[in-house]
Design a protein around this motif. Sequence first.
Motif, PDB file in Angstrom:
ATOM      1  N   PHE A   3      49.756  86.732  31.310  1.00  0.00           N
ATOM      2  CA  PHE A   3      48.648  87.686  31.342  1.00  0.00           C
ATOM      3  C   PHE A   3      48.533  88.313  29.952  1.00  0.00           C
ATOM      4  O   PHE A   3      49.512  88.884  29.453  1.00  0.00           O
ATOM      5  N   PRO A  17      54.633  89.845  34.646  1.00  0.00           N
ATOM      6  CA  PRO A  17      53.324  89.536  35.215  1.00  0.00           C
ATOM      7  C   PRO A  17      53.138  90.209  36.576  1.00  0.00           C
ATOM      8  O   PRO A  17      54.107  90.421  37.309  1.00  0.00           O
ATOM      9  N   TYR A  21      46.811  88.107  41.348  1.00  0.00           N
ATOM     10  CA  TYR A  21      45.579  88.467  40.660  1.00  0.00           C
ATOM     11  C   TYR A  21      44.403  87.984  41.502  1.00  0.00           C
ATOM     12  O   TYR A  21      44.548  87.110  42.362  1.00  0.00           O
ATOM     13  N   ILE A  95      44.264  84.790  31.541  1.00  0.00           N
ATOM     14  CA  ILE A  95      45.477  84.350  32.212  1.00  0.00           C
ATOM     15  C   ILE A  95      45.634  82.873  31.895  1.00  0.00           C
ATOM     16  O   ILE A  95      44.750  82.066  32.227  1.00  0.00           O
TER      17      ILE A  95
END
Length: 136
Positions: A3, A17, A21, A95
Amino acid sequence: MEFWLTQGTDSLHLPVPPDSYAIKRALNNSSVVVESIGEVSFIGKPKLAEIPPITSFFPVRYYNFCQYRSFPTPKSCTDLIEKWMATGKPIRFFITGTSINLTCTIEDFEHGEQDGTGDVYFTLTLKEYKTITLGG
């Protein structure tokens, strides 16, 4: 997956991380009622993508789940994000290993300590940013 947040020449690779997401995409659809037909739908243009709050923490020391070792201090991380907010300019959020690579505004940034370790936990909310160009 890594990220990343960037603005200009500054970048921040999140050391830890987030667990997950998501990206929310929607359209500006509308509908009207037409006499003798009923409700009719119109497909609109895309809304700005929304990134639900990203939650993680900036560690004060290396843990085995950190993605790399030489990460900045928690204060450096929070100062950098606050600096970006103060510029009034968008950031880039991406990402690795995914198709997510967006220019975004920082909508909200909350951070603080929780457990006495010195780690700084944070919640970061982003929203897609589009540059307006006139003419064409």
